[in-house]
Design a protein around this motif. Structure first.
Motif, PDB file in Angstrom:
ATOM      1  N   ALA A  34       0.835  -1.207   0.000  1.00 23.48           N
ATOM      2  CA  ALA A  34       0.000   0.000   0.000  1.00 23.48           C
ATOM      3  C   ALA A  34       0.867   1.254   0.000  1.00 23.48           C
ATOM      4  O   ALA A  34       0.610   2.194  -0.761  1.00 23.48           O
ATOM      5  CB  ALA A  34      -0.953  -0.004   1.193  1.00 23.48           C
ATOM      6  N   ARG A  35       1.904   1.281   0.821  1.00 27.05           N
ATOM      7  CA  ARG A  35       2.818   2.440   0.857  1.00 27.05           C
ATOM      8  C   ARG A  35       3.428   2.682  -0.517  1.00 27.05           C
ATOM      9  O   ARG A  35       3.510   3.823  -0.985  1.00 27.05           O
ATOM     10  CB  ARG A  35       3.935   2.219   1.883  1.00 27.05           C
ATOM     11  CG  ARG A  35       3.574   2.586   3.289  1.00 27.05           C
ATOM     12  CD  ARG A  35       4.800   2.611   4.196  1.00 27.05           C
ATOM     13  NE  ARG A  35       5.613   1.394   4.127  1.00 27.05           N
ATOM     14  CZ  ARG A  35       5.384   0.303   4.851  1.00 27.05           C
ATOM     15  NH1 ARG A  35       4.376   0.250   5.685  1.00 27.05           N
ATOM     16  NH2 ARG A  35       6.179  -0.736   4.744  1.00 27.05           N
ATOM     17  N   THR A  36       3.889   1.616  -1.149  1.00 27.05           N
ATOM     18  CA  THR A  36       4.503   1.754  -2.474  1.00 27.05           C
ATOM     19  C   THR A  36       3.497   2.263  -3.488  1.00 27.05           C
ATOM     20  O   THR A  36       3.800   3.161  -4.284  1.00 27.05           O
ATOM     21  CB  THR A  36       5.094   0.408  -2.933  1.00 27.05           C
ATOM     22  OG1 THR A  36       6.067  -0.015  -1.970  1.00 27.05           O
ATOM     23  CG2 THR A  36       5.740   0.536  -4.301  1.00 27.05           C
ATOM     24  N   SER A  59      -9.199  -7.323  -1.591  1.00 24.72           N
ATOM     25  CA  SER A  59      -9.946  -6.417  -0.726  1.00 24.72           C
ATOM     26  C   SER A  59      -9.055  -5.858   0.383  1.00 24.72           C
ATOM     27  O   SER A  59      -9.096  -4.662   0.684  1.00 24.72           O
ATOM     28  CB  SER A  59     -11.145  -7.144  -0.121  1.00 24.72           C
ATOM     29  OG  SER A  59     -11.818  -6.314   0.790  1.00 24.72           O
ATOM     30  N   ASP A  60      -8.239  -6.711   0.977  1.00 25.98           N
ATOM     31  CA  ASP A  60      -7.335  -6.262   2.044  1.00 25.98           C
ATOM     32  C   ASP A  60      -6.406  -5.168   1.529  1.00 25.98           C
ATOM     33  O   ASP A  60      -6.141  -4.186   2.242  1.00 25.98           O
ATOM     34  CB  ASP A  60      -6.508  -7.429   2.579  1.00 25.98           C
ATOM     35  CG  ASP A  60      -7.317  -8.430   3.368  1.00 25.98           C
ATOM     36  OD1 ASP A  60      -8.490  -8.136   3.718  1.00 25.98           O
ATOM     37  OD2 ASP A  60      -6.785  -9.536   3.628  1.00 25.98           O
ATOM     38  N   LEU A  65      -4.882   0.538   1.415  1.00 28.48           N
ATOM     39  CA  LEU A  65      -4.607   1.781   0.686  1.00 28.48           C
ATOM     40  C   LEU A  65      -5.437   2.925   1.246  1.00 28.48           C
ATOM     41  O   LEU A  65      -4.916   3.995   1.555  1.00 28.48           O
ATOM     42  CB  LEU A  65      -4.942   1.603  -0.802  1.00 28.48           C
ATOM     43  CG  LEU A  65      -3.867   1.024  -1.689  1.00 28.48           C
ATOM     44  CD1 LEU A  65      -4.458   0.648  -3.039  1.00 28.48           C
ATOM     45  CD2 LEU A  65      -2.736   2.015  -1.868  1.00 28.48           C
ATOM     46  N   VAL A  66      -6.728   2.709   1.354  1.00 27.17           N
ATOM     47  CA  VAL A  66      -7.641   3.757   1.807  1.00 27.17           C
ATOM     48  C   VAL A  66      -7.341   4.174   3.240  1.00 27.17           C
ATOM     49  O   VAL A  66      -7.430   5.356   3.574  1.00 27.17           O
ATOM     50  CB  VAL A  66      -9.101   3.276   1.666  1.00 27.17           C
ATOM     51  CG1 VAL A  66     -10.063   4.190   2.377  1.00 27.17           C
ATOM     52  CG2 VAL A  66      -9.470   3.155   0.196  1.00 27.17           C
ATOM     53  N   ARG A  67      -6.961   3.242   4.071  1.00 19.40           N
ATOM     54  CA  ARG A  67      -6.701   3.544   5.481  1.00 19.40           C
ATOM     55  C   ARG A  67      -5.322   4.173   5.716  1.00 19.40           C
ATOM     56  O   ARG A  67      -5.072   4.716   6.784  1.00 19.40           O
ATOM     57  CB  ARG A  67      -6.855   2.282   6.324  1.00 19.40           C
ATOM     58  CG  ARG A  67      -8.308   1.851   6.470  1.00 19.40           C
ATOM     59  CD  ARG A  67      -8.453   0.821   7.577  1.00 19.40           C
ATOM     60  NE  ARG A  67      -9.816   0.398   7.761  1.00 19.40           N
ATOM     61  CZ  ARG A  67     -10.749   1.101   8.401  1.00 19.40           C
ATOM     62  NH1 ARG A  67     -10.463   2.289   8.904  1.00 19.40           N
ATOM     63  NH2 ARG A  67     -11.972   0.631   8.536  1.00 19.40           N
ATOM     64  N   HIS A  68      -4.437   4.115   4.731  1.00 20.75           N
ATOM     65  CA  HIS A  68      -3.115   4.710   4.905  1.00 20.75           C
ATOM     66  C   HIS A  68      -3.282   6.224   5.048  1.00 20.75           C
ATOM     67  O   HIS A  68      -4.010   6.853   4.277  1.00 20.75           O
ATOM     68  CB  HIS A  68      -2.217   4.378   3.710  1.00 20.75           C
ATOM     69  CG  HIS A  68      -0.799   4.736   3.956  1.00 20.75           C
ATOM     70  ND1 HIS A  68      -0.335   6.030   3.906  1.00 20.75           N
ATOM     71  CD2 HIS A  68       0.262   3.953   4.280  1.00 20.75           C
ATOM     72  CE1 HIS A  68       0.951   6.044   4.179  1.00 20.75           C
ATOM     73  NE2 HIS A  68       1.344   4.800   4.416  1.00 20.75           N
TER      74      HIS A  68
END
Length: 196
Positions: A34-36, A59-60, A65-68
């Motif tokens: 997600a960070r990348t 989904s995870d 991504l959205v929660r970052h």
């Protein structure tokens, strides 16, 4: 070797050459990926994640991504295949945190062209909407994420692809914004891979 991410990531910059994107190392886990992917938005206007429908790992990653915390700083639009264009007002109200009953929310995915096969009834799709709603509850109104459904519902005679492109043009590109797109991976293939 990338075991699951390589066929699922599609990146484009519509303002010039496609960006050079190095796939994240899957050994970093979902949060590292997600960070990348969030850093890819520094070079790209649209990052599309093709999914295998109902797959929890996909989904995870979307939810991570959205929660970052950096996601809403870079991206304010998410375009999803699993919601109807005709129920956008209901989806908007829910994502903003307003009172929307479960029965009303279900209409967001039950009025799509794919409703008959029940693919969107899987809980991961409602979980995604709930995650965006939760993130938005902690953001000022002018910094909230908006989710756009692009599957034509009743009365919308466009194809799913035509509806998606129209939403991307009107809600993202014409506003010089950025978007995360979540669609079945096959919609992005120019030619299906041999193992598909």
């Amino acid at each position: 070797m990338k075991t699951w991410l390589a066929p699922l990531l599609f990146v484009t910059s519509l303002l010039g050459q496609p960006p050079e994107v190095r796939l994240p190392d899957e050994s970093t886990g979902v949060d590292g990926i997600a960070r990348t992917l969030i850093s890819v938005f520094d070079q790209a206007d649209i990052v599309a994640l093709g999914e295998a429908h109902q797959r929890k790992l996909d989904s995870d990653l979307r939810i991570a991504l959205v929660r970052h915390p950096d996601f809403p700083k870079k991206v304010r639009s998410i375009v999803v295949e699993f919601a109807s264009t005709t129920k956008q007002p209901t989806l908007d109200r829910y994502i903003r945190g307003e009172n929307v009953s479960r029965a009303q929310l279900e209409q967001v995915w039950k009025t799509t062209t794919q409703a008959a096969n029940g693919v969107w009834d899987h809980p991961i799709y409602a979980d995604f909407f709930a995650a965006v709603r939760d993130v938005n509850s902690k953001l000022p109104a002018d910094a909230r994420i908006r989710v756009f459904g692009v599957d034509p519902g009743p009365g919308d005679n466009r194809s799913r692809e035509t509806a998606a492109v129209a939403v991307l043009k009107q809600q993202v590109l014409q506003r010089h914004a950025k978007a995360l797109v979540s669609y079945g991976a096959a919609h992005f293939y120019r030619a299906a891979p041999e193992d598909y």
